[in-house]
Motif scaffolding. Structure first.
Motif, short mmCIF file in Angstrom:
data_model
loop_
_atom_site.label_atom_id
_atom_site.label_comp_id
_atom_site.label_asym_id
_atom_site.label_seq_id
_atom_site.Cartn_x
_atom_site.Cartn_y
_atom_site.Cartn_z
N ALA A 271 -61.71 2.16 -2.54
CA ALA A 271 -60.90 1.38 -1.59
C ALA A 271 -60.50 2.23 -0.39
CB ALA A 271 -59.66 0.84 -2.30
N ARG A 272 -60.10 3.48 -0.63
CA ARG A 272 -59.73 4.36 0.50
C ARG A 272 -60.93 4.63 1.40
NH1 ARG A 272 -56.78 7.35 -3.78
NH2 ARG A 272 -54.56 6.82 -3.59
N ARG A 273 -62.11 4.81 0.80
CA ARG A 273 -63.31 5.04 1.61
C ARG A 273 -63.60 3.82 2.48
NH1 ARG A 273 -68.13 3.39 0.10
NH2 ARG A 273 -67.82 3.64 -2.14
N LEU A 274 -63.47 2.62 1.93
CA LEU A 274 -63.72 1.40 2.70
C LEU A 274 -62.69 1.23 3.81
CD1 LEU A 274 -64.59 -1.01 -0.26
CD2 LEU A 274 -66.17 -0.17 1.48
N ILE A 275 -61.44 1.55 3.51
CA ILE A 275 -60.39 1.45 4.54
C ILE A 275 -60.67 2.43 5.67
CG2 ILE A 275 -57.93 1.85 5.00
CD1 ILE A 275 -57.44 0.93 2.04
N ASP A 276 -61.02 3.67 5.32
CA ASP A 276 -61.29 4.70 6.32
C ASP A 276 -62.52 4.37 7.16
OD1 ASP A 276 -59.10 6.08 5.40
OD2 ASP A 276 -60.27 7.50 4.17
N SER A 277 -63.45 3.60 6.58
CA SER A 277 -64.68 3.26 7.32
C SER A 277 -64.50 2.04 8.21
CB SER A 277 -65.83 3.02 6.34
OG SER A 277 -65.58 1.86 5.56
N GLY A 278 -63.28 1.48 8.22
CA GLY A 278 -63.00 0.37 9.13
C GLY A 278 -63.11 -1.01 8.51
N CYS A 279 -63.19 -1.10 7.19
CA CYS A 279 -63.26 -2.41 6.53
C CYS A 279 -62.00 -3.22 6.86
CB CYS A 279 -63.38 -2.23 5.02
SG CYS A 279 -63.50 -3.78 4.10
N GLN A 280 -62.18 -4.50 7.10
CA GLN A 280 -61.04 -5.36 7.42
C GLN A 280 -60.06 -5.38 6.24
OE1 GLN A 280 -62.12 -9.40 8.23
NE2 GLN A 280 -59.99 -10.10 8.40
#
Length: 398
Positions: A271-280
């Motif tokens: 989840a943190r990786r997706l957030i850091d990659s700009g996931c909505q």
């Protein structure tokens, strides 16, 4: 000359007959003395004597008359819910739970204490505090038949904790000390095996002769049921499926434990990786907690849903390996994270089927545990009830 035959211990036979009768009554909604005689092969007079004894002990009670239009109607007998109680305890790296359970499996009292520290003395101290509170709730209203404990990690046949990775415990034994302190039988078993027992006694697997319960939280483990019996292995330590070796991407990478790919820490990392990659998302990666992530998942947050979707492939790979090994198509998912796979169950079925050697004739049956307050707690209670109701040698006045 004929060999000398051993003498029959009539007291032991009496206890065995009493245990058999109790086990039948436990599994029947209501039955009569005549039916008990037919089922056990005991004489009507023997059944009447046993029934009277058990009624004096409040273990069973009369609940009316059977429906019949021919002849005399028999009096129905059933287990008395208030004829006994059990204290059930479950602990893992995140919390301690305790419940007071009556003879029919009804929850009389329940509490949960979150953990921020897995120090052995601290955790066992909380367990003892909750046990004492449960005893106060019982207050002598019902006979306390025993204490059942559901614990994480390797538990041997003596109830000793050999190893628990996420508690960071080794060679911990408290069963005998608690038994002496509280004056009742104490059982300690692996929480996944007990969760499977709980599902088979009170949950969605009552009619299933074969199934695998998977507990997913900070680790992952299994309770395996074969022919309605919990499979625990020679030393009582079967089910540690979290240590199955698998690969994240391909065989050129180093293998890792399966539980490291499907557990709460990896859910947070993804989840943190997706957030850091700009996931909505409305989530903040820096201070992301498991509770916040679950709340977001239930609100269909894109990052939370995508993170769980990514876990499905790893979970499906492991479930497929278990099916390929045991030929058991029924899986029940439980635990703090396992229950959340309800959000992507159909995807999980597809991701599991990808790795099967052959499709089960009736298809895979993946379920989410719905037991309240907790499958392991109910299994811990069932373990004590089974022992007391079936095993006649225990020093319990029934």
């Amino acid at each position: 000359m004929l060999p000398k035959r051993p003498a029959v211990n009539h007291q032991v036979m009496h206890q065995i007959n009493r245990a058999v009768l109790l086990d039948i009554v436990r599994k029947q909604p209501a039955t009569t003395r005549a039916k008990l005689s037919d089922l056990t092969g005991l004489t009507r007079s023997a059944i009447s004597n046993l029934v009277e004894e058990l009624m004096r002990s409040d273990m069973i009670r009369e609940v009316g008359q059977e429906e019949s239009t021919v002849g005399r109607r028999g009096i129905l007998l059933a287990l008395n819910p208030d004829g006994g109680s059990v204290i059930a305890v479950k602990f893992n790296a995140s919390s301690v739970q305790c419940a007071l359970v009556n003879l029919a499996g009804g929850i009389l009292w329940h509490d949960l204490v979150p953990l921020s520290d897995t120090d052995q003395a601290h955790v066992l101290g909380i367990c003892r505090q909750l046990i004492e509170r449960a005893m106060l709730q019982n207050d002598g209203a019902r006979s306390l038949l025993g204490i059942g404990v559901a614990a994480p990690g390797l538990i041997n046949n003596n109830g000793d904790m050999i190893y628990s990775e996420f508690m960071n415990w080794r060679d911990v034994s408290f069963r005998v000390a608690w038994q002496a302190e509280y004056g009742v039988p104490v059982s300690v078993d692996n929480l996944c095996s007990l969760a499977a027992l709980g599902e088979s006694r009170f949950g969605s697997a009552i009619a299933d002769s074969h199934f695998v319960y998977i507990e997913i939280g900070y680790g992952a483990g299994a309770g395996i049921v074969i022919n309605h019996q919990i499979y625990q292995g020679k030393n009582g330590m079967a089910g540690e499926v979290g240590y199955l070796q698998t690969y994240v991407d391909d065989v050129s990478s180093a293998p890792t434990d399966w539980q490291e790919l499907v557990n709460i820490p990896n859910f947070l990392r993804i989840a943190r990786r997706l957030i850091d990659s700009g996931c909505q998302t409305d989530l903040k990666g820096a201070d992301l907690s498991f509770g916040a992530l679950i709340r977001a998942l239930r609100m269909s947050d894109p990052a939370a849903c995508s993170a769980l979707s990514e876990l499905c492939r790893h979970l499906g790979m492991g479930l497929a390996s278990l099916y390929n090994a045991f030929d058991i198509p029924v899986f029940i998912l439980g635990g703090e994270l396992g229950r959340e796979y309800a959000a992507c169950l159909q995807q999980l079925v597809r991701d599991t089927e990808r790795f099967l050697v052959a499709q089960p004739p009736g298809g895979l049956d993946l379920r989410i545990s719905r037991m309240q307050p907790d499958a392991s707690l109910m299994g811990a209670a069932a373990r004590v009830f089974d022992t007391v109701l079936i095993e006649p040698s225990l020093p319990v006045n029934i």
